[in-house]
Design an enzyme around this catalytic site. Structure first.
Site, PDB file in Angstrom:
ATOM      1  N   HIS A 152       0.819  -1.216   0.000  1.00  0.00           N
ATOM      2  CA  HIS A 152       0.000   0.000   0.000  1.00  0.00           C
ATOM      3  C   HIS A 152       0.853   1.267   0.000  1.00  0.00           C
ATOM      4  O   HIS A 152       0.360   2.347  -0.310  1.00  0.00           O
ATOM      5  CB  HIS A 152      -0.985  -0.003   1.176  1.00  0.00           C
ATOM      6  CG  HIS A 152      -0.401   0.317   2.510  1.00  0.00           C
ATOM      7  ND1 HIS A 152      -0.137  -0.642   3.462  1.00  0.00           N
ATOM      8  CD2 HIS A 152      -0.042   1.489   3.078  1.00  0.00           C
ATOM      9  CE1 HIS A 152       0.350  -0.073   4.542  1.00  0.00           C
ATOM     10  NE2 HIS A 152       0.422   1.227   4.340  1.00  0.00           N
ATOM     11  N   ASP A 182       0.047  -7.612   1.389  1.00  0.00           N
ATOM     12  CA  ASP A 182       0.450  -6.209   1.493  1.00  0.00           C
ATOM     13  C   ASP A 182       1.974  -6.064   1.555  1.00  0.00           C
ATOM     14  O   ASP A 182       2.507  -5.263   2.315  1.00  0.00           O
ATOM     15  CB  ASP A 182      -0.203  -5.532   2.704  1.00  0.00           C
ATOM     16  CG  ASP A 182      -0.140  -4.012   2.608  1.00  0.00           C
ATOM     17  OD1 ASP A 182       0.128  -3.499   1.515  1.00  0.00           O
ATOM     18  OD2 ASP A 182      -0.352  -3.343   3.642  1.00  0.00           O
ATOM     19  N   SER A 256       4.810   2.508   7.710  1.00  0.00           N
ATOM     20  CA  SER A 256       4.419   1.396   6.831  1.00  0.00           C
ATOM     21  C   SER A 256       5.620   0.847   6.071  1.00  0.00           C
ATOM     22  O   SER A 256       6.361   1.582   5.429  1.00  0.00           O
ATOM     23  CB  SER A 256       3.386   1.865   5.822  1.00  0.00           C
ATOM     24  OG  SER A 256       2.178   2.183   6.444  1.00  0.00           O
TER      25      SER A 256
END
Length: 526
Positions: A152, A182, A256
């Site tokens: 993402h 992911d 992230s």
């Protein structure tokens, strides 16, 4: 909320009131050779008696030496994306902060009007394309320049750059990405070997062990935070393969794709998600375990895509009500709610209502089955321990390859003048059913080949309503027996009562697919 969302005042302010998603990975710095970059050390084992006798370990005097060793291999990942004013796919894949959000201001205030007018201009159908930037984290796993991050973080990016610890900025090429886990792998070119880290064994670390998270929260590069492993095996409904490590090491928007390290400097997780009502860290973060990430990343490096094992079943957890309805002694295993036609499970003669209790002589718990099957090599044979109608059977199944999702086809609806059967009112459960006629197919948008009975009415506050049953849902089986008419359903319920079952199981198809729903027969369903 994706923690690596676009950097803009509006989206930043909006992020403070939403739940964030980020990713991380586990690694060990500077192994003896590049070929060892994805090799995990043997897990350390400890007898239960020794654990009780082990002296308590206090907090390290300092994390400085470890952090200094690891920081050079952790990078910032920056992306640029072109967003059109009339774009309809900004939320595709769950990226709910792909564009600026309007902050909450007092109604009627000048700020509310300013941002409202600004957003209208930005999102107007004829507005010119605009560039959006996003920041995330990553880490180098090979001196040749392979970088791991979250999918993402780089999703929909037109351009990706990686910034090293010494502020060197390098353009990055996307090698491969995987939506389901992911995870993504990038490649940068450098004139000299880059510092890197390696994966450790995420199963060797226990709840309570110290961990370090390094990343780029809110664009603040090279941020080091410390905490402990708070829990393991967390399912946060991000996908069918959830098995997250939970940590209280502070991680925020922009972390992230960054690594979660153990005290040996090995990557044991990829920081992927946080729970936060405010948008900032509240001490509940989630990381993809290295033992899950390692194989996916290796496949992405080699082929740019991921091949997963698959047998073609839809499963659900076995609750105590379901166990009672099936006559199971304990609520364990994975209940088969559907079998894919022509899939490996169908060829192995698995049936709806089977309870898969073991895989290759190892007991399994509910929704862990898809993840365990996914790790098996395509073409290999697995043995399932299946509880079927009161007996345990061994079912060999050949592992297939998980197919790519296909667009659903809507069959043509050609209503005829078929007579509608009278509905049956199951007041004890709070719903009514009727036969599936052409009128019912048209009213509830049911497929032409749908079999069973359709729910025509649901009582507010009743048992069916509490269990999520809605008008238009279809009941296809009761107590693992096929239902073709309201009378079949009534007979199945009566049979369960005569057998003195505590509950009766119905296989219900709704918009999300098939699931088994238990209805108590003792009158106590709340």
């Amino acid at each position: 909320m994706r923690l690596s969302g676009p950097v803009s005042p509006a989206s930043f302010l909006s992020a403070l009131s939403r739940i964030g998603v980020l990713a991380a990975t586990t690694a060990l710095l500077l192994p003896s050779s590049p070929h060892d970059a994805l090799a995990a050390p043997e897990p350390a084992t400890l007898p239960a008696t020794a654990a009780a006798a082990m002296p308590m370990r206090g907090a390290p005097d300092s994390f400085a030496d470890l952090a200094a060793r690891l920081l050079p291999a952790v990078v910032n990942v920056s992306t640029t994306q072109t967003v059109k004013g009339d774009s309809d796919d900004e939320d595709e894949g769950g990226g709910d902060d792909q564009g600026p959000q309007i902050p909450s201001f007092p109604q009627g205030s000048p700020f509310e009007k300013f941002f409202h007018d600004f957003m209208n201009r930005q999102n107007a159908p004829n507005s010119p394309p605009r560039k959006m930037q996003a920041l995330g984290s990553g880490f180098i796993i090979d001196p040749a320049g392979y970088v791991v991050t979250n999918n993402h973080v780089i999703r929909h990016a037109d351009r990706i750059t990686v910034t090293l610890q010494d502020n060197t900025v390098l353009p990055a090429k996307l090698i491969g990405h995987d939506d389901r886990s992911d995870l993504a792998v990038l490649k940068v070119e450098s004139s000299h070997p880059l510092p890197f880290v390696t994966f450790g064994d995420s199963d060797a670390d226990r709840v309570g062990d110290w961990v370090l998270a390094i990343g780029n929260p809110f664009g603040l590069s090279g941020t080091v935070t410390a905490g402990i492993i708070s829990s393991r095996g967390r399912n946060i409904e991000q996908g069918p393969y959830d098995d997250f490590i939970q940590t209280d090491a502070p991680i925020n928007k922009g972390n992230s794709g960054g690594p979660l390290f153990d005290m040996r400097g090995a990557v044991i997780g990829v920081n992927t998600a946080i729970y936060s009502p405010s948008g900032g860290s509240v001490g509940i973060g989630f990381s993809i375990p290295s033992n899950e990430a390692r194989g996916i990343i290796e496949q992405l490096r080699k082929t740019g895509k991921v091949s997963r094992g698959w047998i073609g079943v839809r499963i659900q957890d076995v609750s105590q009500d379901i166990a009672d309805g099936l006559g199971l002694k304990s609520a364990k295993g994975a209940l088969v709610a559907g079998v894919e036609p022509n899939g490996p499970a169908a060829k192995a003669k698995l049936q709806t209502g089977d309870v898969i209790q073991g895989l290759n002589d190892k007991p399994i718990e509910g929704k862990a089955l898809p993840r365990l099957i996914a790790d098996l090599p395509v073409g290999s044979q697995a043995h399932l321990k299946v509880w079927r109608k009161g007996a345990a059977v061994d079912v060999p199944v050949t592992i297939g390859s998980l197919p790519e999702p296909k667009a659903e086809e809507t069959p043509d609806k050609k209503p005829d003048a078929a007579k509608v059967e009278k509905s049956v009112n199951l007041s004890m459960f709070g719903f009514s059913v009727g036969s599936i006629t052409d009128d019912a197919r048209h009213k509830y948008d049911l497929p032409a080949d749908q079999k069973g009975v359709v729910v025509t009415d649901v009582t507010d506050g009743g048992l069916a309503s509490d269990r999520g049953v809605k008008a238009g849902d279809v009941i296809t089986e009761v107590q693992q027996r096929t239902v073709t008419s309201p009378a079949d359903l009534r007979k199945g319920i009566d049979a369960a009562q005569k057998e003195k079952r505590k509950s009766v199981l119905m296989l219900v198809r709704d918009q999300d697919g098939l699931r088994w729903i238990p209805f108590p027969l003792d009158g106590d369903g709340h």
